[in-house]
Write a protein that holds these residues in place. Sequence first.
Motif, short mmCIF file in Angstrom:
data_model
loop_
_atom_site.label_atom_id
_atom_site.label_comp_id
_atom_site.label_asym_id
_atom_site.label_seq_id
_atom_site.Cartn_x
_atom_site.Cartn_y
_atom_site.Cartn_z
N ALA A 104 5.07 5.28 5.40
CA ALA A 104 3.82 4.51 5.39
C ALA A 104 2.71 5.28 6.08
N ASP A 105 3.04 5.99 7.16
CA ASP A 105 2.06 6.80 7.87
C ASP A 105 1.56 7.93 6.97
N ALA A 106 2.48 8.57 6.24
CA ALA A 106 2.10 9.66 5.34
C ALA A 106 1.21 9.16 4.21
N VAL A 121 -1.08 12.17 2.67
CA VAL A 121 -0.11 13.24 2.42
C VAL A 121 0.76 12.87 1.22
N LEU A 122 1.02 11.57 1.07
CA LEU A 122 1.73 11.03 -0.10
C LEU A 122 0.84 9.98 -0.75
N GLU A 123 0.90 9.90 -2.08
CA GLU A 123 0.16 8.87 -2.81
C GLU A 123 1.13 8.13 -3.72
N PHE A 145 6.39 9.60 -5.45
CA PHE A 145 5.06 9.79 -4.88
C PHE A 145 4.40 11.04 -5.45
N LEU A 146 3.07 11.01 -5.48
CA LEU A 146 2.30 12.22 -5.76
C LEU A 146 2.06 12.93 -4.44
N VAL A 147 2.20 14.26 -4.44
CA VAL A 147 1.96 15.07 -3.24
C VAL A 147 0.72 15.92 -3.51
N GLU A 193 1.07 21.29 2.66
CA GLU A 193 0.97 20.44 3.85
C GLU A 193 2.29 19.71 4.09
N LEU A 194 2.89 19.21 3.03
CA LEU A 194 4.18 18.53 3.16
C LEU A 194 5.26 19.51 3.60
#
Length: 310
Positions: free
Chosen positions: A118-120, A125-127, A136-138, A143-144
């Motif tokens: 949830a923080d990411a 950082v994640l979508e 998720f889309l990165v 960065e990940l």
Amino acid sequence: MEYRIEDLAHHSGATVRTIRAYQDRGLLPRPERRGRSNVYGDTHLSRLRQIADLLDRGYTLASIKELLEAWDAGRGLGGVLGLVAEVDGPWTDEEADRITREELDAAFGGAQDDAAVADAVALGVLEPLPGKDDEFLVPSPQELAAAVELHAAGVPLSAISGHLRELRGQVEHIAARFLEFTNEHVFARYLADPPPSEADAAEAAALVRKLRPLAQKTVDAELARAMRLFATRYLRQRLTDEEAPSHGAKVQYVPLPAETTRAVQALVGPENVAAFVTAAAEREVQSRTLDALAATSIGERKVTQKPQIH
């Protein structure tokens, strides 16, 4: 083609109320009046699509009106839209990727940490992908990947998120300063009288393409210089007693506003910033301690002093 206002709304995606509001603002030409009916044409439909496109690009209705007036005066929108597209385009060659929740958990040691995910997501950082709860889309795989390496080295996920928040604020400040700098010295002459002419907008777009990589190159070079400077200094302190903290003392790094850091650097030089800030803080603490001791002593004397009887 001819449209009633309801048909125009259907084809353009705008509401009837919005179309009438655009007319009142002068953004949309008045329809042709035929008897008791208003008739709209393809020109109106094209104008509504132009407005929608400019709104999507972040323009206000006031600025859109200026652009459309320039268009109607024969100045054209091609150069302006080309400039907008250039600025809106990607500022990195990195391509977005996708990752499943199972792959994400495996990359971070196999533990399922919903709070960290949830923080990411909150940090971008994640979508989340619509209709796919486990994928998720990165936007930035680099960065990940950096977060994965830091976690593997022993850094808690909460610390990584906090560091990213702090870093993002500092980088956004650098980006804002770079834009102010380039606008003052480069783009001001093209954008002084909005909307810019077709030629000025096209030339400004070409400059954006040319200057775009300079921001990252400058930051990369300065980051490498700073890392070399501070890493060498830190290692020297660890290997020798020079400038070493007292035994058992812990070093805690506190972020300072960029303006404060620049002011201290101008005063004592980059190599003495830490020593100056430390000395200033210690002096302030000592001063406050002395003030507190003096106030306590005075208070005690007043309490113990016997009143004089005349």
